[in-house]
Design an enzyme around this catalytic site. Structure first.
Site, PDB file in Angstrom:
ATOM      1  N   ALA A 252       5.839   7.301   0.273  1.00  0.00           N
ATOM      2  CA  ALA A 252       6.955   6.369   0.105  1.00  0.00           C
ATOM      3  C   ALA A 252       7.090   5.995  -1.353  1.00  0.00           C
ATOM      4  O   ALA A 252       6.184   6.233  -2.152  1.00  0.00           O
ATOM      5  CB  ALA A 252       6.708   5.111   0.930  1.00  0.00           C
ATOM      6  N   ASN A 253       8.231   5.396  -1.695  1.00  0.00           N
ATOM      7  CA  ASN A 253       8.397   4.774  -3.005  1.00  0.00           C
ATOM      8  C   ASN A 253       8.018   3.298  -2.889  1.00  0.00           C
ATOM      9  O   ASN A 253       8.075   2.732  -1.808  1.00  0.00           O
ATOM     10  CB  ASN A 253       9.870   4.833  -3.432  1.00  0.00           C
ATOM     11  CG  ASN A 253      10.295   6.210  -3.861  1.00  0.00           C
ATOM     12  OD1 ASN A 253       9.531   7.166  -3.801  1.00  0.00           O
ATOM     13  ND2 ASN A 253      11.526   6.313  -4.292  1.00  0.00           N
ATOM     14  N   ARG A 254       7.697   2.694  -4.008  1.00  0.00           N
ATOM     15  CA  ARG A 254       7.467   1.252  -4.024  1.00  0.00           C
ATOM     16  C   ARG A 254       8.815   0.554  -3.944  1.00  0.00           C
ATOM     17  O   ARG A 254       9.669   0.766  -4.789  1.00  0.00           O
ATOM     18  CB  ARG A 254       6.868   0.843  -5.362  1.00  0.00           C
ATOM     19  CG  ARG A 254       5.397   0.938  -5.420  1.00  0.00           C
ATOM     20  CD  ARG A 254       4.931   0.421  -6.775  1.00  0.00           C
ATOM     21  NE  ARG A 254       3.780   1.178  -7.197  1.00  0.00           N
ATOM     22  CZ  ARG A 254       2.579   1.083  -6.631  1.00  0.00           C
ATOM     23  NH1 ARG A 254       2.368   0.237  -5.645  1.00  0.00           N
ATOM     24  NH2 ARG A 254       1.587   1.816  -7.059  1.00  0.00           N
TER      25      ARG A 254
END
Ligand code: C5P
Length: 221
Positions: free
Chosen positions: A29-31
């Site tokens: 995932a991205n932050r």
């Protein structure tokens, strides 16, 4: 029927990260906290709009008075966005994972003999570009975000052209900026007409101003 400058309008917003499964228990995932996207949804509802918020997995609460569609992956997010059309304004604040794992396992990957697994990736659909370049049912105003750690304006201008949206909200997410996960944000509005830099302010103030501006731009269309 709501009251306010956006009464009778449908505003579609994406927020949060996407989770791309590696196997049933792991993901990449991205932050993204979802704070900015959710604040925009709340501001649009306060301005009287009917709001659809398509959100990846976040810890922040659902904004009141907003229809929230919860998704995990980018492919689920693009499907939910397409399903929510038509919209007058679309604001893409989600931090969508650029890639998903191609060889996603149906079972949990086990450690074997000290040899880590190899993952291969495929590109995810670009939701903003897909919607901005639609021939039918393109929202009248399509707004993208750009999180950059350097050359913020240059990268945003390139993104504006590449994606085909009406403007880009560029924010500086370099580690010293405090935007990432924090409550304040310093943004630049980048359109074909030029660049406007707003002072550092709370994400809810950014949201309110952005919604007000989007309403004005929609009225001029
Ligand atoms: O290309 P980049 O990810 O930096 O672009 C950011 C903008 O594009 C954001 O508005 C983001 O929500 C949107 N985006 C998207 N789908 C993707 C990647 C980015 O909607 N797969």
């Amino acid at each position: 029927v709501g009251k306010g400058p956006l009464a009778g309008k449908h505003v579609l917003i994406t927020s949060g990260p996407t989770h791309e499964a590696i196997d049933p228990v792991r993901y990449i995932a991205n932050r993204s906290s979802g704070k900015q996207g959710h604040a925009i949804a709340a501001a649009a509802a306060a301005a009287g709009a009917r709001v659809t918020l398509v959100s990846g997995p976040v810890g922040v609460a659902d904004p009141a008075g907003v229809a929230v569609v919860k998704v995990q992956s980018a492919r689920e997010m693009v499907a939910a966005v397409e399903k929510a059309l038509p919209a007058d304004i679309a604001i893409f604040a989600a931090a969508v994972a650029d890639w998903r794992v191609d060889n996603e396992g149906g079972q949990k990957i086990k450690k074997k003999g000290g040899k880590p697994p190899s993952l291969t990736f495929v590109e995810n659909p670009d939701i903003l570009a897909t919607i901005a370049q639609r021939k039918a049912k393109r929202p009248k105003l399509v707004i993208g975000f750009a999180a950059e750690t350097e050359k913020v304006i240059e990268h945003a201008q390139a993104k504006l052209a590449r994606k085909g949206c009406d403007f880009i909200v560029a924010n500086d997410v370099s580690p010293t900026g405090g935007a990432m996960g924090g409550d304040t944000n310093r943004v630049h509005l980048v359109s074909a007409k030029g660049v406007e830099t707003w002072p550092s302010q709370s994400k809810s103030d950014v949201a309110r101003q952005l919604v007000a501006r989007a309403g004005e731009m929609l009225a001029k269309k």
